[in-house]
Write a protein that holds these residues in place. Sequence first.
Motif, PDB file in Angstrom:
ATOM      1  N   GLY A   1      49.360  44.852  29.596  1.00 40.01           N
ATOM      2  CA  GLY A   1      49.165  46.261  29.039  1.00 40.01           C
ATOM      3  C   GLY A   1      48.212  47.116  29.355  1.00 40.01           C
ATOM      4  N   GLY A   2      48.011  48.411  28.917  1.00 40.65           N
ATOM      5  CA  GLY A   2      46.787  49.212  29.509  1.00 40.65           C
ATOM      6  C   GLY A   2      45.349  48.377  28.724  1.00 40.65           C
ATOM      7  N   ALA A   3      45.421  47.782  27.809  1.00 36.14           N
ATOM      8  CA  ALA A   3      44.195  47.209  26.972  1.00 36.14           C
ATOM      9  C   ALA A   3      43.685  46.223  28.101  1.00 36.14           C
ATOM     10  CB  ALA A   3      44.562  46.745  25.641  1.00 36.14           C
ATOM     11  N   GLU A   4      44.665  45.293  28.682  1.00 35.87           N
ATOM     12  CA  GLU A   4      43.875  44.320  29.347  1.00 35.87           C
ATOM     13  C   GLU A   4      43.140  44.982  30.770  1.00 35.87           C
ATOM     14  OE1 GLU A   4      47.067  42.251  27.419  1.00 35.87           O
ATOM     15  OE2 GLU A   4      46.924  44.353  28.296  1.00 35.87           O
ATOM     16  N   LEU A   5      44.014  45.916  31.159  1.00 34.98           N
ATOM     17  CA  LEU A   5      43.391  46.693  32.429  1.00 34.98           C
ATOM     18  C   LEU A   5      42.022  47.307  31.937  1.00 34.98           C
ATOM     19  CD1 LEU A   5      43.753  48.147  35.325  1.00 34.98           C
ATOM     20  CD2 LEU A   5      44.820  50.190  34.075  1.00 34.98           C
ATOM     21  N   ARG A   6      41.956  48.222  30.983  1.00 31.58           N
ATOM     22  CA  ARG A   6      40.734  48.802  30.401  1.00 31.58           C
ATOM     23  C   ARG A   6      39.573  47.897  30.438  1.00 31.58           C
ATOM     24  NH1 ARG A   6      44.862  51.697  27.919  1.00 31.58           N
ATOM     25  NH2 ARG A   6      44.681  50.656  26.080  1.00 31.58           N
ATOM     26  N   ALA A   7      39.912  46.747  29.708  1.00 28.44           N
ATOM     27  CA  ALA A   7      38.909  45.695  29.596  1.00 28.44           C
ATOM     28  C   ALA A   7      38.388  45.324  31.333  1.00 28.44           C
ATOM     29  CB  ALA A   7      39.320  44.537  29.058  1.00 28.44           C
ATOM     30  N   ILE A   8      39.393  45.155  32.022  1.00 24.47           N
ATOM     31  CA  ILE A   8      38.636  44.914  33.433  1.00 24.47           C
ATOM     32  C   ILE A   8      37.799  46.110  34.019  1.00 24.47           C
ATOM     33  CG2 ILE A   8      39.243  44.611  35.935  1.00 24.47           C
ATOM     34  CD1 ILE A   8      42.110  43.129  34.576  1.00 24.47           C
ATOM     35  N   LEU A   9      38.239  47.243  33.820  1.00 22.76           N
ATOM     36  CA  LEU A   9      37.448  48.255  34.223  1.00 22.76           C
ATOM     37  C   LEU A   9      36.160  48.378  33.577  1.00 22.76           C
ATOM     38  CD1 LEU A   9      40.596  50.863  34.726  1.00 22.76           C
ATOM     39  CD2 LEU A   9      39.491  49.529  36.441  1.00 22.76           C
ATOM     40  N   VAL A  10      36.094  48.285  32.381  1.00 25.34           N
ATOM     41  CA  VAL A  10      34.695  48.328  31.762  1.00 25.34           C
ATOM     42  C   VAL A  10      33.874  47.380  32.268  1.00 25.34           C
ATOM     43  CG1 VAL A  10      33.790  47.854  29.238  1.00 25.34           C
ATOM     44  CG2 VAL A  10      35.768  49.449  29.521  1.00 25.34           C
ATOM     45  N   ARG A  11      34.271  46.180  32.610  1.00 20.55           N
ATOM     46  CA  ARG A  11      33.610  45.121  33.096  1.00 20.55           C
ATOM     47  C   ARG A  11      32.814  45.461  34.341  1.00 20.55           C
ATOM     48  NH1 ARG A  11      37.507  41.405  31.342  1.00 20.55           N
ATOM     49  NH2 ARG A  11      38.184  41.167  33.527  1.00 20.55           N
ATOM     50  N   VAL A  12      33.592  46.317  35.277  1.00 25.17           N
ATOM     51  CA  VAL A  12      32.833  46.896  36.522  1.00 25.17           C
ATOM     52  C   VAL A  12      31.509  47.783  36.127  1.00 25.17           C
ATOM     53  CG1 VAL A  12      33.156  48.548  38.265  1.00 25.17           C
ATOM     54  CG2 VAL A  12      35.377  47.132  37.573  1.00 25.17           C
ATOM     55  N   MET A  13      31.762  48.432  34.981  1.00 30.68           N
ATOM     56  CA  MET A  13      30.634  49.353  34.669  1.00 30.68           C
ATOM     57  C   MET A  13      29.689  48.683  33.661  1.00 30.68           C
ATOM     58  SD  MET A  13      30.991  52.143  36.285  1.00 30.68           S
ATOM     59  CE  MET A  13      31.478  51.218  37.571  1.00 30.68           C
ATOM     60  N   THR A  14      29.727  47.532  33.173  1.00 25.72           N
ATOM     61  CA  THR A  14      29.001  46.788  32.308  1.00 25.72           C
ATOM     62  C   THR A  14      27.708  46.366  32.905  1.00 25.72           C
ATOM     63  OG1 THR A  14      30.931  46.118  30.885  1.00 25.72           O
ATOM     64  CG2 THR A  14      28.715  44.796  30.765  1.00 25.72           C
TER      65      THR A  14
END
Length: 195
Positions: free
Chosen positions: A84-97
Amino acid sequence: MINEPRAGRPRASSRETLAEAACELFLEQGYGSTSVADITQRAGVSRSSFFNYFASKSDVLWSGLDARIEQALTAISNLGSDAGGAELRAILVRVMTDFAPDPLALALRNATVMGLEEELVRDTGLRQARLAAGIAEAACRADIGAIRADILGAAYAAALMSSLRVWAERGAGSGSLEALLNEAMSDVHELPWRI
């Protein structure tokens, strides 16, 4: 026999030295007027050393983010059909972490001075499109229709790239890139992953 240290710059610092030299020159004389030879001369390394680290002059700016996007695309392609969207958003946040100020952030902040506006628009678009396509494919695997998947892919990719640009333009030390991305993705939440 004791191994003597090799002469020359340590391998780990040559990449940073080249990037620093490139950014100095882009600020001084503009991106278009700076050659790879100028960069290597300023850095005190050979042309072949430049190409050991970077594929092109543009790669000096983008290589850090490109590596992060590649990792994200791999993780996105591994999302299952029940993701779902939560898993996708977590991946994208890791890009910017822990995204530290780098040549790209400097270029985004100083695009006009460096003469990089058109280059940055084009290169940002390429990365945004690539990320959007990967997200759309994952959405399709999760039984989201093609049009909605494309819209979600474009929206999430734009949220990531826009957050990075705004963060850099404000001054990379002025706030959290992750917080900006989370704010941008909450705007995308109006397009729920599933209906």
